[in-house]
Motif scaffolding. Sequence first.
Motif, PDB file in Angstrom:
ATOM      1  N   ASP A 148       0.774  -0.978   0.021  1.00  0.00           N
ATOM      2  CA  ASP A 148       0.001   0.046  -0.049  1.00  0.00           C
ATOM      3  C   ASP A 148       0.866   1.420  -0.105  1.00  0.00           C
ATOM      4  O   ASP A 148       0.536   2.234   0.037  1.00  0.00           O
ATOM      5  CB  ASP A 148      -1.147   0.005   1.380  1.00  0.00           C
ATOM      6  N   GLY A 149       2.192   1.178  -0.056  1.00  0.00           N
ATOM      7  CA  GLY A 149       2.915   2.212  -0.100  1.00  0.00           C
ATOM      8  C   GLY A 149       3.272   2.905   1.215  1.00  0.00           C
ATOM      9  O   GLY A 149       4.150   3.709   1.581  1.00  0.00           O
ATOM     10  N   LYS A 150       3.009   2.014   2.397  1.00  0.00           N
ATOM     11  CA  LYS A 150       3.502   2.748   3.862  1.00  0.00           C
ATOM     12  C   LYS A 150       4.402   1.754   4.261  1.00  0.00           C
ATOM     13  O   LYS A 150       4.473   0.350   4.084  1.00  0.00           O
ATOM     14  CB  LYS A 150       1.972   2.352   4.647  1.00  0.00           C
ATOM     15  N   TRP A 151       5.215   2.262   5.324  1.00  0.00           N
ATOM     16  CA  TRP A 151       6.175   1.649   5.794  1.00  0.00           C
ATOM     17  C   TRP A 151       5.797   0.731   6.857  1.00  0.00           C
ATOM     18  O   TRP A 151       4.844   1.282   7.905  1.00  0.00           O
ATOM     19  CB  TRP A 151       7.272   2.508   6.416  1.00  0.00           C
ATOM     20  N   ILE A 152       6.381  -0.598   6.949  1.00  0.00           N
ATOM     21  CA  ILE A 152       6.042  -1.362   8.276  1.00  0.00           C
ATOM     22  C   ILE A 152       7.445  -1.177   9.170  1.00  0.00           C
ATOM     23  O   ILE A 152       8.387  -1.824   8.380  1.00  0.00           O
ATOM     24  CB  ILE A 152       5.583  -2.740   7.816  1.00  0.00           C
ATOM     25  N   PHE A 153       7.326  -1.128  10.256  1.00  0.00           N
ATOM     26  CA  PHE A 153       8.516  -1.117  10.953  1.00  0.00           C
ATOM     27  C   PHE A 153       8.600  -2.186  11.860  1.00  0.00           C
ATOM     28  O   PHE A 153       7.446  -2.684  12.662  1.00  0.00           O
ATOM     29  CB  PHE A 153       8.828   0.351  11.691  1.00  0.00           C
ATOM     30  N   THR A 154       9.782  -2.911  12.015  1.00  0.00           N
ATOM     31  CA  THR A 154       9.982  -4.093  13.092  1.00  0.00           C
ATOM     32  C   THR A 154      11.284  -3.756  13.825  1.00  0.00           C
ATOM     33  O   THR A 154      12.332  -2.988  13.193  1.00  0.00           O
ATOM     34  CB  THR A 154      10.055  -5.317  12.444  1.00  0.00           C
ATOM     35  N   HIS A 155      11.661  -4.521  15.041  1.00  0.00           N
ATOM     36  CA  HIS A 155      12.832  -4.763  15.450  1.00  0.00           C
ATOM     37  C   HIS A 155      13.489  -5.417  14.518  1.00  0.00           C
ATOM     38  O   HIS A 155      13.238  -6.212  13.544  1.00  0.00           O
ATOM     39  CB  HIS A 155      12.925  -5.470  16.662  1.00  0.00           C
ATOM     40  N   LYS A 156      14.940  -5.606  14.684  1.00  0.00           N
ATOM     41  CA  LYS A 156      15.979  -6.223  13.628  1.00  0.00           C
ATOM     42  C   LYS A 156      15.621  -7.598  13.773  1.00  0.00           C
ATOM     43  O   LYS A 156      15.792  -8.316  12.953  1.00  0.00           O
ATOM     44  CB  LYS A 156      17.459  -5.938  13.982  1.00  0.00           C
ATOM     45  N   ASP A 157      14.942  -8.354  14.982  1.00  0.00           N
ATOM     46  CA  ASP A 157      14.560  -9.840  15.123  1.00  0.00           C
ATOM     47  C   ASP A 157      13.537  -9.899  14.355  1.00  0.00           C
ATOM     48  O   ASP A 157      13.039 -11.236  14.531  1.00  0.00           O
ATOM     49  CB  ASP A 157      14.799 -10.274  16.502  1.00  0.00           C
ATOM     50  N   GLY A 158      12.635  -8.840  13.771  1.00  0.00           N
ATOM     51  CA  GLY A 158      11.565  -9.353  13.237  1.00  0.00           C
ATOM     52  C   GLY A 158      10.208  -8.918  14.021  1.00  0.00           C
ATOM     53  O   GLY A 158       8.996  -8.923  13.607  1.00  0.00           O
TER      54      GLY A 158
END
Length: 161
Positions: A148-158
Amino acid sequence: MPDDQPCRPIALPAASAPPRTKPSNYPEPFFSRMAGREKRPLGDLFGLRNFGVNLTRLVPGGESALLHRHSRQDEFVYILEGEPTLVTDQGEVALSPGHCAGFPAGGVAHQLVNRTGRDVVYLEIGDRTPGDEGSYPHDDLQATLGPDGKWIFTHKDGQPY
């Protein structure tokens, strides 16, 4: 113009473009670090889909972004006012009006910081390549550009934020 197309300007003074209503997409604790940044999304006003253009202002102490690199997106900045420091994972460079810098996808991690007592104003231009990912060498953060063009943020471990 077809009825389903929004009315878009043909031209306007860049400084009169409305600022982005949300100062950052980052989750906390990173969101608050962007308080010294104001972006005016110029490309969106004209309906540009292949690349974005922002007129960005950094107040003293402000940061353009976290130190980052993109997997697929190229980025370019052009300094209009002030003297920011370009911070990279290879060192720092002092910039001033008329300087420009480019960051090919997968290349040098980068950010601009304002260590002066005056505002910094610059243009930033980046493409909108699907499937882009952002990596952040100094922070426990990774980003994936969703369909959808939006960023999904996670920790480096997912793990999600």
